[in-house]
Scaffold this motif. Sequence first.
Motif, PDB file in Angstrom:
ATOM      1  N   CYS A 277     -26.320  18.412  14.658  1.00  0.00           N
ATOM      2  CA  CYS A 277     -25.990  17.113  15.445  1.00  0.00           C
ATOM      3  C   CYS A 277     -26.261  17.716  16.921  1.00  0.00           C
ATOM      4  CB  CYS A 277     -24.750  16.505  15.108  1.00  0.00           C
ATOM      5  SG  CYS A 277     -23.372  17.675  15.423  1.00  0.00           S
ATOM      6  N   ASN A 281     -23.681  21.247  15.075  1.00  0.00           N
ATOM      7  CA  ASN A 281     -23.376  21.552  13.717  1.00  0.00           C
ATOM      8  C   ASN A 281     -24.058  21.201  12.702  1.00  0.00           C
ATOM      9  OD1 ASN A 281     -20.720  22.765  14.458  1.00  0.00           O
ATOM     10  ND2 ASN A 281     -19.976  20.710  15.146  1.00  0.00           N
ATOM     11  N   HIS A 283     -25.177  19.150   9.708  1.00  0.00           N
ATOM     12  CA  HIS A 283     -24.448  18.428   8.838  1.00  0.00           C
ATOM     13  C   HIS A 283     -25.085  18.267   7.364  1.00  0.00           C
ATOM     14  CE1 HIS A 283     -21.864  15.911  11.661  1.00  0.00           C
ATOM     15  NE2 HIS A 283     -22.145  16.541  12.388  1.00  0.00           N
ATOM     16  N   CYS A 335     -16.808  18.051  11.719  1.00  0.00           N
ATOM     17  CA  CYS A 335     -17.457  17.623  12.913  1.00  0.00           C
ATOM     18  C   CYS A 335     -16.878  16.462  13.418  1.00  0.00           C
ATOM     19  CB  CYS A 335     -18.966  17.702  13.006  1.00  0.00           C
ATOM     20  SG  CYS A 335     -19.654  17.596  14.625  1.00  0.00           S
ATOM     21  N   CYS A 337     -18.480  14.613  15.789  1.00  0.00           N
ATOM     22  CA  CYS A 337     -19.485  13.796  16.719  1.00  0.00           C
ATOM     23  C   CYS A 337     -19.898  12.427  16.368  1.00  0.00           C
ATOM     24  CB  CYS A 337     -20.686  14.894  16.288  1.00  0.00           C
ATOM     25  SG  CYS A 337     -21.625  14.420  15.067  1.00  0.00           S
TER      26      CYS A 337
HETATM   27 ZN   LIG Z   1     -21.739  16.665  14.271  1.00  0.00          ZN
END
Ligand SMILES: [Zn+2]
Length: 368
Positions: A277, A281, A283, A335, A337
């Motif tokens: 992302c 990270n 995903h 994460c 995000c």
């Molecule tokens: Zn992320």
Amino acid sequence: MKSPSTESLLLSDPFDFSESAKKLFLNSFKENALHHYKNHEFSRKLWDKLGFHPDSLKTEDDLATVPGTMVHLFKEHELCSVPRENLVLTLTSSGTGGQKSRQFLDQQSLNNVKQLALKIHQSLGMASEREYNYLCFTYDPAVANDLGTAFTDELLTNFTGKKEVYYAIQFNSVTNEFVLNEEGVVATLKRFAASGVPTRILGFPALIYEVIEKHHLKLDLGEDSWLQTGGGWKGKADKEIPKQEFRKFIKNHLGIPETNQRDLFGMVEHGIPYVDCEKGNLHIPNYSRVFVRSPFDLSLRAKGERGLLHFLCSYNFSYPAPSLLTTDYGRVGTCDCGLGTDILILEGRAGVSKHKGCALKALELLEK
Ligand SMILES: [Zn+2]
């Protein structure tokens, strides 16, 4: 063959983890596992011996009961669940010492993997109608179409409009080997920077890093340009730069924003792309499941704990690896995000391994 559950899954949002979306994966996996059970004698006998039958998959938790097939088996044997004449593509990761990784695809499975890769890249904001110039640090697919990395790069360049595509690893018909055209890379980058068209660079991070260092590159490719890396730092682990530091280095030397720098992890035997992302990270999409197991007794480890990675996927009906136990260490993390899903954290390979993947082979080219 008809695979309505898998078709439904691959039309769904890859980062929807609602109960109904998770059920789509369960149904698709069961459909796929039943196909391999019926059509691949070894898988059937193995699962029978271990007391597993795909019909026993009723809930999400049941997915953790699927026995993993060791990745080595796929390196040493050609395993296939459809008649050979149905295969349209064999993907290999180049290696030395005879330990080649291979994956076999019939038309349906090839369509499925292209579809799921597109959906994942779209969901991460990486697909676009806009035209880009591409610099691929990989083999020209015109001569190396069966190599996993060349296949991936050709696939990725189709997720946007494309103006020019430059393949940096070229076949020398005189010496009969692949060589990295470093001068070509430098000249191409300078030309792309001046073109007014945004650039996308695809390649191995170590290779890109070394070319920038060696040629003291300092360019501004513009804030609409992207870097998509894959293959890790294998064989150059001593020179590995932490991801966040690498992202800053690329921003400084090529002018590509850190949020437009995305790494991808994939294994030829598994085929699901795990993509960064904007925070960097990897995903895990709803098109696969990742379990972490104890290297001692293969028992399931809790989320966040380190162990051997065990992957499930459901898109491939020609290759009997729906449940793949790897020799890679990793963890499942989270994460913030906004995708709101689990991430894959890679922590290296178990044991001492002599075989080399595409990435390492490509790095050797730089040293010649
Ligand atoms: Zn992320």
